[in-house]
Design an enzyme around this catalytic site. Structure first.
Site, PDB file in Angstrom:
ATOM      1  N   ARG A  51      19.511   1.303  -4.226  1.00  0.00           N
ATOM      2  CA  ARG A  51      20.822   1.719  -3.749  1.00  0.00           C
ATOM      3  C   ARG A  51      21.831   0.564  -3.783  1.00  0.00           C
ATOM      4  O   ARG A  51      23.019   0.772  -3.917  1.00  0.00           O
ATOM      5  CB  ARG A  51      20.678   2.192  -2.302  1.00  0.00           C
ATOM      6  CG  ARG A  51      21.344   3.492  -2.053  1.00  0.00           C
ATOM      7  CD  ARG A  51      21.050   4.014  -0.709  1.00  0.00           C
ATOM      8  NE  ARG A  51      20.033   3.225   0.007  1.00  0.00           N
ATOM      9  CZ  ARG A  51      19.487   3.609   1.149  1.00  0.00           C
ATOM     10  NH1 ARG A  51      19.816   4.731   1.684  1.00  0.00           N
ATOM     11  NH2 ARG A  51      18.593   2.858   1.759  1.00  0.00           N
ATOM     12  N   LYS A 150       0.738   4.968  -2.513  1.00  0.00           N
ATOM     13  CA  LYS A 150       0.277   5.544  -1.273  1.00  0.00           C
ATOM     14  C   LYS A 150       1.217   5.108  -0.158  1.00  0.00           C
ATOM     15  O   LYS A 150       1.874   4.076  -0.336  1.00  0.00           O
ATOM     16  CB  LYS A 150      -1.155   5.089  -0.965  1.00  0.00           C
ATOM     17  CG  LYS A 150      -1.286   3.561  -0.773  1.00  0.00           C
ATOM     18  CD  LYS A 150      -2.565   3.221  -0.110  1.00  0.00           C
ATOM     19  CE  LYS A 150      -2.397   3.068   1.374  1.00  0.00           C
ATOM     20  NZ  LYS A 150      -1.895   1.753   1.782  1.00  0.00           N
ATOM     21  N   LYS A 184      -9.042  -3.304  -8.828  1.00  0.00           N
ATOM     22  CA  LYS A 184      -9.670  -4.614  -8.581  1.00  0.00           C
ATOM     23  C   LYS A 184     -10.866  -4.768  -9.512  1.00  0.00           C
ATOM     24  O   LYS A 184     -11.644  -3.834  -9.706  1.00  0.00           O
ATOM     25  CB  LYS A 184     -10.107  -4.740  -7.118  1.00  0.00           C
ATOM     26  CG  LYS A 184      -8.922  -4.908  -6.166  1.00  0.00           C
ATOM     27  CD  LYS A 184      -9.392  -5.144  -4.757  1.00  0.00           C
ATOM     28  CE  LYS A 184      -8.239  -5.068  -3.763  1.00  0.00           C
ATOM     29  NZ  LYS A 184      -7.475  -6.291  -3.625  1.00  0.00           N
ATOM     30  N   HIS A 242      -8.235   3.607   0.162  1.00  0.00           N
ATOM     31  CA  HIS A 242      -9.081   2.533  -0.380  1.00  0.00           C
ATOM     32  C   HIS A 242     -10.559   2.677  -0.012  1.00  0.00           C
ATOM     33  O   HIS A 242     -11.440   2.601  -0.861  1.00  0.00           O
ATOM     34  CB  HIS A 242      -8.610   1.159   0.118  1.00  0.00           C
ATOM     35  CG  HIS A 242      -7.159   0.876  -0.114  1.00  0.00           C
ATOM     36  ND1 HIS A 242      -6.497   1.299  -1.235  1.00  0.00           N
ATOM     37  CD2 HIS A 242      -6.234   0.201   0.613  1.00  0.00           C
ATOM     38  CE1 HIS A 242      -5.230   0.905  -1.182  1.00  0.00           C
ATOM     39  NE2 HIS A 242      -5.051   0.239  -0.063  1.00  0.00           N
ATOM     40  N   LYS A 337      -7.108  -5.215  10.786  1.00  0.00           N
ATOM     41  CA  LYS A 337      -6.202  -6.361  10.672  1.00  0.00           C
ATOM     42  C   LYS A 337      -6.641  -7.398  11.699  1.00  0.00           C
ATOM     43  O   LYS A 337      -7.229  -7.068  12.726  1.00  0.00           O
ATOM     44  CB  LYS A 337      -4.769  -5.927  11.006  1.00  0.00           C
ATOM     45  CG  LYS A 337      -4.257  -4.784  10.120  1.00  0.00           C
ATOM     46  CD  LYS A 337      -3.425  -5.309   8.997  1.00  0.00           C
ATOM     47  CE  LYS A 337      -2.871  -4.193   8.145  1.00  0.00           C
ATOM     48  NZ  LYS A 337      -2.735  -4.578   6.737  1.00  0.00           N
TER      49      LYS A 337
HETATM   50  C1  BG6 Z   1      -2.434  -1.818   1.368  1.00  0.00           C
HETATM   51  C2  BG6 Z   1      -2.234  -1.593   2.831  1.00  0.00           C
HETATM   52  O1  BG6 Z   1      -2.622  -0.600   0.708  1.00  0.00           O
HETATM   53  O2  BG6 Z   1      -3.577  -2.640   1.180  1.00  0.00           O
HETATM   54  C3  BG6 Z   1      -2.076  -2.915   3.550  1.00  0.00           C
HETATM   55  O3  BG6 Z   1      -1.081  -0.797   3.030  1.00  0.00           O
HETATM   56  C4  BG6 Z   1      -3.238  -3.821   3.248  1.00  0.00           C
HETATM   57  O4  BG6 Z   1      -1.947  -2.719   4.963  1.00  0.00           O
HETATM   58  C5  BG6 Z   1      -3.465  -3.926   1.749  1.00  0.00           C
HETATM   59  O5  BG6 Z   1      -2.943  -5.098   3.783  1.00  0.00           O
HETATM   60  C6  BG6 Z   1      -4.732  -4.686   1.438  1.00  0.00           C
HETATM   61  O6  BG6 Z   1      -4.784  -4.936   0.065  1.00  0.00           O
HETATM   62  P1  BG6 Z   1      -5.539  -6.207  -0.512  1.00  0.00           P
HETATM   63  O7  BG6 Z   1      -5.475  -6.025  -1.988  1.00  0.00           O
HETATM   64  O8  BG6 Z   1      -4.799  -7.405  -0.020  1.00  0.00           O
HETATM   65  O9  BG6 Z   1      -6.918  -6.147   0.019  1.00  0.00           O
END
Ligand code: BG6
Length: 488
Positions: A51, A150, A184, A242, A337
């Protein structure tokens, strides 16, 4: 060792949300890296859309600042930077009004025959309005495809709405729902390990596997994303996508071929075989202030700037798959986290030997474990019992057959987005989620969310820098097992 690089066809990448966090941290650096690897043809173009009323020069300056921040200096030679800048263009357009859309249409007009990739790096609320305009301005035609980040929805119903809006404009074979975990390197190696070796598949079932653990632990907190995160929580943010994708790759039947639908059909069967979850097979937690990487860190509520929140920053689940192969084999999933370390790994623990011929002086015989480490230090270890070397008595200990990908191949490990974005250009959907997969995952997650929303019990507190609430340890220990913390 050099990795093999095959040039892709010329394409146009249109990034909606081009000035946002995902573009800066992942998309633009990933495209730069592929350019530096000589995989991007000269004619390929990148059009940033947002935007903000930016000039092309302002956008280029932002994009190159992102490259400088996220690509190491020795991986960005001046000659690549120069040609990368030439690819960059910018259009100011609004997702929720028609402003700027004629400009975008004009910019894309010369490229009708090319693969045009529309990448939605915006909040999910904009997916519908952008799709509707892509349709109305005749931009979704021919070779155009769409990449959706996502979360696709925040529950089954909203996911269905988003998918419906997309399907009005793009047929399913041109929709790429990205789950970057599938990009990955080690995740793809899981398929290689299972299906390119005769060794494991005969043992890959309830008769020989005791249980599976999947851990995706992060040491960071919610950082600047507390606003989004508080509406999501770990179950939606990590498990629905994931973690379930990892579980599917471990548990699926061997697909007949490595084609998008063959792989996705098998993953879908796993999702549909997941046993509905009930208490006490789950634990949700929320971090309090603690220490991480040697320093004090605030709690979730402080990061959020709120007095109260029921959002979970940690989830542990005991999951069961109701089919012949996996009956009775628990899959323990854990993500959070601000945990003790950043580590993602899958641990397959085999059943103990049926009988030990060794006496007590040899020490305990530990079951074999196959550890697939996604990050950091990508690699695979197979733990075996061996005899302690030396002329003394027969003493046994577990020792790993150890393959570290970094030291074995000596190649830069590409970011998942590098691979996935070029898969979109190549038209390969294998590593993207199909609509029915996403909806099946929600169908299993929804009742958990529902149950949590009605529960008076708040998430269990845990101190930042630990492995989560003690209830998560109890979840596995009551089955006589333990978490394999940093299990390599
Ligand atoms: C994302 C999440 O999809 O994946 C995040 O929204 C998370 O909260 C991240 O930190 C983790 O990804 P990676 O590749 O760093 O393990």
């Amino acid at each position: 060792m050099m990795s093999r690089v095959i040039l892709v066809e010329p394409f146009v990448l249109v990034v909606f949300g081009a000035t946002g966090d995902l573009s800066r941290r992942k998309l633009i650096p990933a495209m730069f890296q592929r350019d530096a690897a000589d995989q991007v043809p000269e004619a390929a173009e990148i059009i940033g859309v947002s935007r903000a009323k930016l000039s092309r020069e302002q956008f280029v300056a932002q994009a190159m600042a992102a490259v400088e921040e996220h690509v190491p200096q020795n991986e960005r030679p001046a000659i690549v930077a120069k040609r990368f800048v030439k690819r960059l263009h910018y259009v100011a357009a609004d997702a929720t009004s028609d402003s700027g859309w004629e400009d975008l249409a004009r910019e894309l007009a010369p490229f009708k025959d090319r693969a045009i990739v529309f990448y939605f790096a915006t909040g999910p609320a904009f997916y519908g309005p952008i799709c509707e305009r892509l349709g109305r301005f005749n931009l979704a035609q021919g070779n155009a495809r769409v990449v959706v980040e996502k979360p696709v929805g925040k529950d089954g119903e909203t996911a269905h709405e988003v998918n419906e809006a997309i399907s009005q404009v793009f047929p399913e074979d041109r929709v790429y729902r990205i789950d970057h975990y599938l990009g990955k390197e080690t995740v793809q190696n899981l398929m290689a390990l299972r299906f390119a070796n005769g060794l494991f598949e005969p043992l890959w079932n309830a008769a020989h596997i005791d249980h599976v653990q999947i851990t995706v632990a992060e040491s960071l907190g919610v950082e600047g994303r507390a606003g989004y995160y508080d509406t999501a929580g770990a179950l939606r943010d990590m498990v629905q996508n994931h973690m379930l994708q990892l579980l599917c790759l471990v548990a699926m039947e061997p697909p007949g071929q490595l084609s998008a639908d063959a792989v996705r059909d098998e993953k879908l069967k796993v999702l549909r075989a997941l046993k509905p979850m009930t208490a006490p097979n789950w634990v949700r937690g929320q971090y309090r202030a603690g220490a991480s990487a040697g320093g004090p860190v605030p709690g979730y509520l402080e990061e959020l700037g709120a007095k109260e929140s029921q959002t979970e920053t940690f989830v542990a689940l005991k999951v069961e798959i109701e089919n012949w192969r996996w009956a009775g084999v628990p899959f323990y999933l854990r993500t959070g986290k601000r945990l003790a370390e950043r580590v993602s790994e899958i641990v397959i623990t085999f059943r103990p030997v049926p009988h030990s011929m060794f006496g007590p002086e040899t020490g305990p015989i530990q079951p074999n474990r196959l550890v697939i480490r996604l990050q950091p230090d990508e690699g695979v270890k197979l733990w075996l019992m061996i005899k302690d070397p030396g002329p003394g008595g027969m003493r046994l200990r577990p020792v790993p057959l150890d393959m570290s990908f970094a030291s074995s191949f000596n190649v830069r490990n590409p970011d998942a987005y590098e691979r996935l974005m070029l898969d979109v250009v190549r038209g390969n959907q294998t590593l993207f989620m199909r609509r029915d997969e996403v909806e099946a995952a929600w169908a299993w997650i929804d009742p958990i969310l529902e149950s949590w929303s009605q529960s008076p019990e708040p998430p269990k507190p845990y101190t930042a820098g630990t492995w989560g609430p003690s209830a998560a340890i109890a979840l596995i220990e009551r089955d006589g097992r333990t978490w394999s913390d940093g299990g390599m």
